[in-house]
Motif scaffolding. Sequence first.
Motif, PDB file in Angstrom:
ATOM      1  N   THR A   1       1.161  -5.979   4.698  1.00  9.94           N
ATOM      2  CA  THR A   1       1.639  -7.307   4.668  1.00  9.94           C
ATOM      3  C   THR A   1       1.838  -7.751   2.870  1.00  9.94           C
TER       4      THR A   1
ATOM      5  N   GLN B   1       3.139 -14.872   4.440  1.00 11.35           N
ATOM      6  CA  GLN B   1       2.524 -13.613   4.595  1.00 11.35           C
ATOM      7  C   GLN B   1       3.728 -12.954   5.363  1.00 11.35           C
TER       8      GLN B   1
ATOM      9  N   LYS C   1       5.460  -9.051   6.869  1.00  8.53           N
ATOM     10  CA  LYS C   1       5.231  -7.494   6.999  1.00  8.53           C
ATOM     11  C   LYS C   1       6.437  -6.583   6.386  1.00  8.53           C
TER      12      LYS C   1
END
Length: 875
Positions: free
Chosen positions: A246, A255, A257
């Motif tokens: 992340t 956030q 990925k």
Amino acid sequence: MIDEIPKQYNPKDVEDKWYKFWEENKLFSAKPSISKKPFCIVIPPPNVTGILHMGHALNNTIQDILIRYQRMKGFEALWMPGTDHAGIATQNVVEKSIAKENLKRQDLGRDKFIQRVWEWKEQYGSTIIHQLKKLGSSCDWQRLRFTMDKEYSQAVREVFVWLYEKGLIYRGSYIINWCPRCQTALSDEEAAHRTLQGNLYYLKYPFKDSKEFIVVATTRPETMLGDTAVAVNPKDKRYKKLIGKTLILPLVNRQIKIIADSMVDMKFGSGAVKVTPAHDPNDYALGKKHNLEFINVMHPDGRMNTLAGDYRDMDRFEAREVILEDLKEQGLLQKVEPHQLSAGHCYRCHTIVEPYLSEQWFVKMKPLAGPAIEAVKKGKIKFYPKRWTKVYLNWMENIQDWCISRQIWWGHRIPVYYCRKCNEPIVSKAKPASCLKCKGQDIYQDEDVLDTWFSSWLWPFATFKNQEDLKYFYPTSTLVTAPEIIFFWVARMIMASLEFMREIPFKDVYIHGTVRDIEGKKMSKSLGNIIDPLDIINEYGTDALRFSLISITAQGQDVYLSKERFEQGRNFANKLWNASRFILMNPDASVIKTDLCLLFKKDDLSLVNRWILSRFYSTLKSVEKNLEKYQFNEAANLVYGFFWHEFCDWYLELIKSNITDRHNQVVMYKILEKFLRVLHPFMPFITEEIWQKLPHEGSSIMLSSWPHIQEDIIDKKIENQMNEVCEIITTIRNMRSELDLTSGLNNLEVKISCVNKIKRAFIEALSPDIKNLCRLSRLSVKDEYRILKGEFVNVLKDMHIAIPLQGVIDIEKQIEKINLKVQKTEADLKSKQAMLANKNFLKNAPVEIVEKEREKLNSLKEELKKLKGVKNGLR
RNA sequence: GGGCGCAUAGCUCAGUUGGUUAGAGCGCUACAUUCACAUUGUAGAGGCCAUAGGUUCAAAUCCUAUUGCGCCCACCA
């Protein structure tokens, strides 16, 4: 009589007069006819906002030539005219116009704004039509169409419903090309790609749980606000371990990925790519595949929206700079590299388009493309020049779905209605009274309008108002257009016609070049390099404009223009004018009744008359051949060369001294009259003006028929004989010029010596003509003539020409010259002999070629013999 | 990245399936004006047909490669 005709042709006196005459007598109108075959061209409808430019001038001149030619050839020729409502372009123009009153279209509201556009159209929309008339275009103006006519609009709606019901129209959210200035979606074709010098920015994205970074490279850093992932290639050793980790997206602290996808190019940039599914077509695909969030960070006008946090309301390019500053401050901008990129530009306002996620209507194109590919592959539709076939097929075979909804007001409103209660869409040609599902009465229409090209693609058939006309004139014959709109228009017309008419729209597509300035730049207002056709018409005349344009337009090559080019056309018009004045000096109305073929068959026409007749029909034959092949420049140049250099320079000069001769009068008149008809499609005005002054039958040259090729009058032997005479005359003139004896030659005797009696008799018969054109008082022709010392001599294959000039001529110099000629002839002779000694040549070359080479060898031998004889004589 | 076009006279370009001496317009040089036309006429100068190979009896023309220019298409951030 001649005094009544001015020495210089003045187009202004005649052009408007004849156009009015043609129009008032409805000479352009075409109707289905049992006895005639149809020939039909539909005009590429100019925009209502259009003003005539050189591209139009070229395009319409070509069409007019074809139409006038076929009309004279006996076809029922229809040139269907009209204009295009040009959604975005016209809306832009009217928005600019109301801006002068400090108004925006939103201030007026939709209905009032559209009202204003219609008013604008009424006032200015026919400007281009008047200009096309200035050009001489013989369109059937009573059929004038507009893409927003009632019937035409009806057809547009029907087609939409048809495709929808077939499942070929759908609605959905996709990344489309969005113009932030026009604030509408565009199709892929409407976003013109241009290379720009930009930068590749390397941004550091920190990991959530460490102080490390991953570096991504981007050309549009402002879109990072909408990032929802970073992607790497699964095979990339550098990043393999990081997949699934992340990151904290800088500036927004979201956030995201790291995902893996083979689409990522390991070699580009850092090998890691930021993913912005709402602002990039590739990222969109990744977003769909990996189930990412789609975050649109921009307003439709190109400013950042509330999702852009602190950067909201900044323009996209301003935001880019600020974001880069902020990243730099935080130490997150690793480096900047100069980078060439290509970006789409709005084809109407040239603003850089934004890949933008929005809900739009699309047409599924693959099913429509299939038959359109077939039709061209099977040769039912042919492109001229051929090479465009490949371009067309390549596009068709890789076709993408077509975004047809536009967020503007001017255009065909999408025929889809919604029930406010249950949101059910109803696709219908007319507004339904109630919702089919819930019977609700609160129904509203889709706000969007259709892409302009969604109406233009119906042009070849939707322009016909009744079945009878459609049946007769459709499919049309030829489409004449520019390469720029092959995809926009030509390709789509083919698809639409095959889908809705089950028939091709046209048989031939002639693609002409783009008009450029003398430096090869496209003519455009912003470059200020425009040559205005109306200025040219004003200064040189329409016929000059048309003729010059057409004579420099080689098939499919771009046209490079400068103003001086039009002098050629003007001079030609003037030459025609003056030659006609000369012929009109000898008016004898009875010549009109003489049957040319009969006269010819009686066999007592002079060589000169036979020659010019043969040349006329030879030329006519080539002109036709070239017109049928769409080689307009070639046709124009043939016409020009024949008239100026053969008819005027030779024929008229030759018969001048015997102008009262009956045969000369008939032939001179007949050739001029027929020639005018051949020239008429190219230069309609001057030919009508002169034709009307000549004794003639019928009310207009437009209605006269195209001359019929008289094969039996074409005689290559006569043409060769005449060439020989011309060569003698040219040689004598040359000798005179060389001796600088322009005035002194008259008193001298010129002696021609021929190889044999036949030749001599032939030349002797024409000696009055030779004397006349060389202004000689004494000319003698003999079989064999011994050269006297001190004579000036020139050798001409099988004869020599001598001028006695005792004491004036330097004999050594003459001998030197003859020696040079001997050398050259000997070399030619040698190579010819070698050629004819070559067994392979004799074996492989066609008989005619071998024969020709033999003849040439003999004539070289003859010449050499002559040269040597002359040389000896001089000594 | 793919595709297409162009390279021929000082300039702008023609040259259609290979086959006489490679053409035109403009420009240039010389000469001509009671002549239908000076927006004209006559004559002339000016070309290793981009480069290198190849095919062919024969190449400006067909094939391959190279160089230079231009255009179109394409989602490499």
